[in-house]
Design an enzyme around this catalytic site. Structure first.
Site, mmCIF file in Angstrom:
data_model
loop_
_atom_site.group_PDB
_atom_site.id
_atom_site.type_symbol
_atom_site.label_atom_id
_atom_site.label_comp_id
_atom_site.label_asym_id
_atom_site.label_seq_id
_atom_site.Cartn_x
_atom_site.Cartn_y
_atom_site.Cartn_z
ATOM 1 N N GLU A 39 5.117 -11.094 -5.824
ATOM 2 C CA GLU A 39 4.174 -11.382 -6.908
ATOM 3 C C GLU A 39 4.688 -10.834 -8.236
ATOM 4 O O GLU A 39 4.491 -11.432 -9.278
ATOM 5 C CB GLU A 39 2.791 -10.805 -6.591
ATOM 6 C CG GLU A 39 2.638 -9.313 -6.756
ATOM 7 C CD GLU A 39 3.278 -8.497 -5.661
ATOM 8 O OE1 GLU A 39 3.316 -7.265 -5.790
ATOM 9 O OE2 GLU A 39 3.740 -9.078 -4.663
ATOM 10 N N GLY A 60 0.827 -1.193 0.000
ATOM 11 C CA GLY A 60 0.000 0.000 0.000
ATOM 12 C C GLY A 60 0.864 1.246 0.000
ATOM 13 O O GLY A 60 2.081 1.186 0.188
ATOM 14 N N CYS A 67 5.541 -5.419 1.738
ATOM 15 C CA CYS A 67 5.723 -3.978 1.591
ATOM 16 C C CYS A 67 5.129 -3.221 2.779
ATOM 17 O O CYS A 67 5.674 -3.279 3.875
ATOM 18 C CB CYS A 67 5.165 -3.515 0.248
ATOM 19 S SG CYS A 67 5.833 -1.925 -0.298
ATOM 20 N N HIS A 78 8.313 -7.109 -3.567
ATOM 21 C CA HIS A 78 7.076 -7.671 -4.122
ATOM 22 C C HIS A 78 7.323 -9.034 -4.762
ATOM 23 O O HIS A 78 7.741 -9.116 -5.915
ATOM 24 C CB HIS A 78 6.492 -6.715 -5.165
ATOM 25 C CG HIS A 78 5.911 -5.473 -4.585
ATOM 26 N ND1 HIS A 78 4.581 -5.360 -4.259
ATOM 27 C CD2 HIS A 78 6.478 -4.303 -4.231
ATOM 28 C CE1 HIS A 78 4.346 -4.172 -3.741
ATOM 29 N NE2 HIS A 78 5.492 -3.502 -3.720
#
Length: 375
Positions: A333, A219, A246, A331
């Protein structure tokens, strides 16, 4: 048509316009990725920011409906060296210019992004805004000095109510602080039965779903702007498996007594080397954050450092010494790549296997967490 980029320090850049004319004061940052501009501009962690792409050619493969990381972009502007207005790719459905216009995001091209990036590296991130060439720049600079950075980014980008992403595996509650769709994709590939909840959902509400694990998403902004979420994390620890990415990583560290600080110019790009301290393996990671956990502040907490940046030594990952809790600053992903750290989602599955005390192949759960027998 000409367009201006006006910086807080009074510097003016004159370039050409693309995208919309919805000018907003934002935080000027840079991203060092060579590909993946669509994933970058749809990452909700850029809410309130104006992104400078260091790679010169942007827009050449257009925009498609499959690669978005959110339903609509939250950035306040895009700065590029060379904009391609005639994309050539079999997956392209529209131009970047068209997409930005539809989503009220302004862009500017034709300026020296190398010089601009060096300015940010040397002076740090700063406020900036785009403007028409005939604008009163003295007044704009005065407005920039008076403006404050946003403190409500998470509230702007989080879902307003819970929603399910059904499956037949582990029940996972995903706290949405500005989640990337890539996180949902990775958990869904592992058959996780997801409930996505707003950023301010309380621990008791989350535990009422009887989750096998809770994912704390990425975020935007300063983690200390959302103390309610930190209290939620405290209430979840020891009651379910936790995995933070994160901003979620920063919240876990704050909940355990560590501190965070604002980086001079942040870590943003798909080429940041991180060392796994347990294996010695170096992973190339995608990152997007302007705040970091103070590694020294981990001393005296129940957390241990697991991953470290090879660029500046920053804290890139932690795990709890006694509870099923771990997190990373980058990250895993990473749509658009690299995929060196996708294995962390498998680690989360393994952690839920161990802590839930049951395998999920023959069970499914409804949205209220009640166990059901499969037909």
């Amino acid at each position: 048509m000409e367009r201006l980029l006006v910086l807080e320090d009074g510097t003016l850049y004159r370039g050409r316009a693309f995208g919309s004319s919805n000018f907003q004061i934002g935080e000027l940052v840079f991203n060092t990725s060579m590909t993946g501009y669509q994933e970058i501009i749809t990452d909700n962690s850029y809410c309130g920011q104006i992104i400078t792409m260091t790679y010169p050619l942007i827009g050449n493969y257009g925009i498609n409906s499959d690669d978005n990381e959110s339903l609509s972009p939250a950035l306040f502007g895009l700065v590029v060296r060379d904009y391609c207005d005639q994309p050539s790719n079999w997956r392209s459905q529209e131009s970047l210019d068209s997409y930005l216009k539809k989503n009220s995001v302004p862009g500017i091209y034709g300026i020296d992004t190398r010089q601009l990036t060096l300015k940010i590296r040397q002076g740090g991130t700063m406020k900036a805004v785009m403007a028409n060439p005939d604008a009163d720049t003295d007044q704009i600079i005065a407005d920039l000095h008076q403006a404050d950075f946003l403190h409500d980014q998470v509230r702007r980008v989080s879902t307003s109510k819970p929603f399910p992403v059904p499956n037949r595996g582990h029940k996972v509650v995903l706290m949405d602080f500005g989640e990337k769709l890539g996180i949902i994709r990775e958990l869904s590939r592992r058959n996780c039965d997801l409930i996505v909840v707003p950023w301010n959902t309380q621990a008791e509400q989350i535990l009422d779903y009887h989750p096998d694990g809770v994912m704390l998403s990425n975020g935007p902004g300063d983690p200390t702007d959302i103390p309610e979420a930190m209290e939620t994390v405290k209430g979840l620890m020891g009651k379910t498996a936790l995995f933070g990415i994160c901003l979620g990583h920063q919240l876990i560290c704050l909940a355990c007594g560590a501190t965070t600080f604002k980086l001079k110019f942040g870590h943003r790009g798909a080429n940041h080397p991180v060392k796994n301290l347990a294996t010695g393996r170096v992973e190339i990671t995608t990152q997007n954050h302007g705040f970091a956990v103070d590694s020294a502040s981990l001393e005296g907490t129940p957390l241990e450092l697991t991953h470290q940046s090879l660029n500046d030594g920053a804290c890139e990952g932690v795990r709890h010494r006694s509870l099923p809790v771990f997190s990373v600053q980058y990250h895993p992903e990473a749509n658009g790549g690299p995929h060196d750290s996708n294995y962390l989602f498998d680690d989360f599955i393994d952690l839920m296997d161990k802590t839930s005390g049951r395998r999920m192949e023959n069970k499914s759960f409804n949205i209220y967490g009640k166990e059901q027998q499969n037909a």
